[in-house]
Enzyme design. Structure first.
Site, PDB file in Angstrom:
ATOM      1  N   HIS A 195      27.351  31.318  34.416  1.00  0.00           N
ATOM      2  CA  HIS A 195      26.268  32.286  34.219  1.00  0.00           C
ATOM      3  C   HIS A 195      25.356  32.350  35.436  1.00  0.00           C
ATOM      4  CE1 HIS A 195      26.766  32.561  29.707  1.00  0.00           C
ATOM      5  NE2 HIS A 195      26.863  33.763  30.204  1.00  0.00           N
ATOM      6  N   ARG A 297      41.034  43.301  34.901  1.00  0.00           N
ATOM      7  CA  ARG A 297      41.471  42.096  34.178  1.00  0.00           C
ATOM      8  C   ARG A 297      41.448  42.378  32.673  1.00  0.00           C
ATOM      9  NH1 ARG A 297      38.108  39.276  38.438  1.00  0.00           N
ATOM     10  NH2 ARG A 297      39.427  37.648  39.346  1.00  0.00           N
ATOM     11  N   ARG A 333      46.013  45.189  35.421  1.00  0.00           N
ATOM     12  CA  ARG A 333      46.829  43.974  35.304  1.00  0.00           C
ATOM     13  C   ARG A 333      47.128  43.723  33.837  1.00  0.00           C
ATOM     14  NH1 ARG A 333      44.562  38.365  37.436  1.00  0.00           N
ATOM     15  NH2 ARG A 333      43.283  38.458  35.569  1.00  0.00           N
ATOM     16  N   GLU A 421      50.340  34.861  43.243  1.00  0.00           N
ATOM     17  CA  GLU A 421      49.377  33.803  42.920  1.00  0.00           C
ATOM     18  C   GLU A 421      50.027  32.427  42.938  1.00  0.00           C
ATOM     19  OE1 GLU A 421      46.493  35.395  39.656  1.00  0.00           O
ATOM     20  OE2 GLU A 421      48.528  35.836  39.015  1.00  0.00           O
ATOM     21  N   ASN A 444      42.600  33.285  44.240  1.00  0.00           N
ATOM     22  CA  ASN A 444      41.994  32.210  43.441  1.00  0.00           C
ATOM     23  C   ASN A 444      43.081  31.271  42.924  1.00  0.00           C
ATOM     24  OD1 ASN A 444      39.803  33.884  43.789  1.00  0.00           O
ATOM     25  ND2 ASN A 444      39.907  34.747  41.735  1.00  0.00           N
ATOM     26  N   ASP A 445      44.096  31.871  42.296  1.00  0.00           N
ATOM     27  CA  ASP A 445      45.178  31.025  41.789  1.00  0.00           C
ATOM     28  C   ASP A 445      46.094  30.563  42.917  1.00  0.00           C
ATOM     29  OD1 ASP A 445      44.941  30.518  38.998  1.00  0.00           O
ATOM     30  OD2 ASP A 445      45.151  32.660  38.672  1.00  0.00           O
ATOM     31  N   ARG A 455      41.036  25.155  40.017  1.00  0.00           N
ATOM     32  CA  ARG A 455      40.040  26.088  40.562  1.00  0.00           C
ATOM     33  C   ARG A 455      38.694  25.985  39.849  1.00  0.00           C
ATOM     34  NH1 ARG A 455      42.285  32.015  38.647  1.00  0.00           N
ATOM     35  NH2 ARG A 455      40.123  32.679  38.708  1.00  0.00           N
ATOM     36  N   CYS A 492      43.113  40.683  45.826  1.00  0.00           N
ATOM     37  CA  CYS A 492      42.120  40.927  44.777  1.00  0.00           C
ATOM     38  C   CYS A 492      41.454  39.637  44.317  1.00  0.00           C
ATOM     39  CB  CYS A 492      42.747  41.652  43.590  1.00  0.00           C
ATOM     40  SG  CYS A 492      44.032  40.705  42.765  1.00  0.00           S
TER      41      CYS A 492
HETATM   42  C1  PEP Z   1      43.336  35.368  41.368  1.00  0.00           C
HETATM   43  O1  PEP Z   1      43.938  34.424  40.864  1.00  0.00           O
HETATM   44  O2  PEP Z   1      42.974  35.397  42.564  1.00  0.00           O
HETATM   45  C2  PEP Z   1      43.015  36.549  40.565  1.00  0.00           C
HETATM   46  C3  PEP Z   1      42.497  37.636  41.104  1.00  0.00           C
HETATM   47  O3  PEP Z   1      43.207  36.449  39.220  1.00  0.00           O
HETATM   48  P1  PEP Z   1      42.171  35.682  38.241  1.00  0.00           P
HETATM   49  O4  PEP Z   1      41.003  35.273  39.067  1.00  0.00           O
HETATM   50  O5  PEP Z   1      41.827  36.641  37.175  1.00  0.00           O
HETATM   51  O6  PEP Z   1      43.017  34.549  37.775  1.00  0.00           O
HETATM   52 MG    MG Z   2      44.822  34.670  38.920  1.00  0.00          MG
END
Ligand code: PEP
Ligand code: MG
Length: 560
Positions: A195, A297, A333, A421, A444-445, A455, A492
């Site tokens: 948050h 998402r 997605r 990812e 991110n993944d 993460r 992304c």
């Molecule tokens: C990612 O993994 O970078 C991604 C955009 O998907 P999410 O953050 O929703 O897992």
């Molecule tokens: Mg992801």
């Protein structure tokens, strides 16, 4: 991990940058409730109904106050306060506390024990649920203060612009803050989706979370908070701090003036897109220079659902996003359920290691109809709105999964792509591209799986930094595969929200950058200041480094 060296002048603490910007100001800290005394004896049976009523009234008062503040706040702040008010009246924990009071516990002890019970549960569930633990503890403190006749805990109103530092910030601490007085946020805990991060983005104030050693910085200390590099400098040199803040203000002014479309100074175009989670976010993104949606998402629309939404219901939700960006690109997605985003109606198996389990596209293996119905709904939304979205599958690991997804999506007349990812997918991006029309790199993944580091873990945030050269080497590999066959490759993940890294990604050859709406102007403005050749030189330099810090410094030297 915690620092062993003492915090002295010029100590630089490192955390995870969440909202860019730089501020230099004194630290304030939220007031906390003294540890409640839960050692008292049980109460007489005859007194228990009155104690239960006292508790119910206290919880209701706290909820009402939060609701009133929600009514006076706007946007995400209002939503966050309303959600916390809802949690204060949640039947499950109210019931758990009442049960304890009826068994003899005084109200304060019953509240603490009931909240502990749910904290344990949320922590075990992990991911997004674990991040709500701070909200629960905040409710506990407010109800205990009310029961004890103490003032409500929270953020003091500063006399001068200040940087709010805390272990973690509850939504009610942060919602409704005045950005003229609280000019930055820094926390010891928290992740990019906490948050604290959400509110900081709305307020547009720099924010760094997961700062190692922050607890040792006392209120009143002057600090330089850099929400771009993720650092907090204790007692900085005043001249250096003033110069850094002025430079950041110049960047911010350029970002405010930037109106798109995305292009380098010499005219190389790169689509600058928004990440959204529903129609409201898409409409908000439409107010920015975003040229479309690079990541919708869909799973985030259904986090609170017990049952699967019907095809029609899904179509109308997806249609809202397509309508918001009528005539523009929208990439939807398919459900990325599982791990930190479990969906009740998916029926996730009980897994020891859900991040490595049945999540994303893997769900379609055991439940192909779920994906079919979603694709049908997306096709329905496309037909109803006249906007033809692209669709992409999350968590693809093999070319066979990509081929299977592409066949299904094409059967509904949709343009298929996949997310990159998983390192396996980056390594075989050329084989995957034989089946799909585009790639979108989820950094991110990709960082999580490349570095074998959760993460969501604040302790491992330096490993999941998207500047890690190993992660960028895999990004480069996937992009090269796209360039070789002339198919678009976007990014992304959070990497696309970092203006400096976005330029490096463009230098690697990515064709679109998709990020949270708040990051778009900064990214677009930075890109407009550099040439494609500068981006390419920075990309080459970054790929030759061995650490995230070296990678950042190399890019900074060539792009500033
Ligand atoms: C990612 O993994 O970078 C991604 C955009 O998907 P999410 O953050 O929703 O897992
Ligand atoms: Mg992801």
């Amino acid at each position: 991990m915690s620092t062993t060296s003492p915090v002295t002048s010029l100590t630089v603490l490192h955390g995870v940058p969440v909202v860019p910007g730089v501020q230099c100001a004194p630290v304030i800290r939220p007031g906390r409730l003294p540890v409640p005394d839960v050692s008292g004896p049980d109460i007489e049976e005859s007194q228990r109904p009155a104690e239960a009523s006292r508790f119910t009234a206290a919880a209701a008062t706290v909820a009402t106050r939060l609701r009133e503040r929600a009514a006076h706040a706007t946007g995400a702040a209002s939503e966050v306060l309303a959600a916390t008010a809802g949690l204060a009246q949640d039947r499950a924990w109210l019931g758990a506390a009442e049960k304890r009071i009826n068994a003899g516990a005084p109200a304060v002890r019953a509240v603490c024990e009931a909240v502990d019970q749910f904290v344990d549960l949320f922590t075990q569930l992990g991911g997004l649920m674990a991040e709500r633990v701070t909200d629960l503890r905040d409710i506990r403190d407010r109800v205990v203060a009310e029961l004890s006749g103490l003032p409500e805990p929270g953020v003091p109103l500063p006399d001068v612009p200040s940087i709010l530092c805390a272990e973690d910030l509850a939504p009610a601490d942060t919602a409704g803050l005045d950005p003229a007085l609280v000019v930055g946020l820094a926390t010891t805990l928290g992740g990019p989706t906490s948050h604290t991060a959400i509110i900081a983005r709305q307020l547009g104030i720099p924010c760094v979370v997961a700062i190692d050693g922050l607890d040792d910085v006392p209120a009143g200390t002057t600090v330089l908070l850099d929400g771009t590099s993720g650092t907090l400098t204790v007692d900085p040199d005043p001249d250096v701090a003033a110069a850094v803040v002025a430079a950041a203000e110049r960047e911010a002014a350029l970002a405010r003036q930037w109106t798109g479309p995305g292009a380098t100074a010499d005219g190389h175009t790169v689509a600058v897109l928004a990440n959204v989670q529903d129609g409201a976010a898409a409409r908000a993104a439409r107010e920015t220079p975003a040229e479309g949606v690079g990541l919708f998402r869909t799973e985030l629309c259904f986090l609170n659902r017990d049952t699967e939404p019907t095809v029609d219901e899904q179509a109308s939700i997806y249609g809202e996003v397509l309508d918001a960006f009528a005539g523009h690109k929208v990439v939807i997605r398919t459900l990325d359920a599982g791990s930190d985003k479990p969906l009740k109606f998916v029926g996730h198996p009980d897994e020891a290691n859900p991040a490595l389990g049945v999540r994303g596209i893997r769900i379609a293996e055991g439940n192909p109809e779920l994906l079919e119905r979603q694709l049908e709904a997306i096709a329905g939304a496309a037909q109803a709105t006249g906007n033809q979205p692209w669709v992409m599958a999350p968590m693809i690991a093999t070319a066979a999964e990509a081929a299977n997804f592409a066949t299904r999506a094409r059967a509904y007349g949709l343009t298929p792509g996949v997310m990159i990812e998983v390192p396996a997918a980056a390594l075989l991006a050329d084989k995957i591209l034989e089946h799909v029309d585009f790639l979108s790199i989820g950094t991110n993944d990709l960082a999580q799986y490349t570095m074998a580091a959760d993460r969501m873990s604040a302790d491992l945030a330096t490993l999941t930094d998207p500047w890690q050269p190993a992660v960028l080497a895999l990004v480069a590999m996937a992009v090269r595969a796209g360039v070789a066959v002339g198919k678009p490759v976007g990014v992304c993940g959070e990497a696309a929200a970092d203006p400096l890294l976005a330029c490096v990604l463009v230098g690697l050859g990515v064709t679109s950058l998709s990020s949270a709406s708040a990051a778009i102007p900064g990214v677009g403005a930075k890109l407009a200041q550099v040439t494609l050749q500068q981006c390419r030189d920075a990309a080459d330099a970054v790929l030759a480094t061995a650490t995230a810090a070296e990678a950042r410094a190399a890019a900074q030297a060539l792009l500033s």
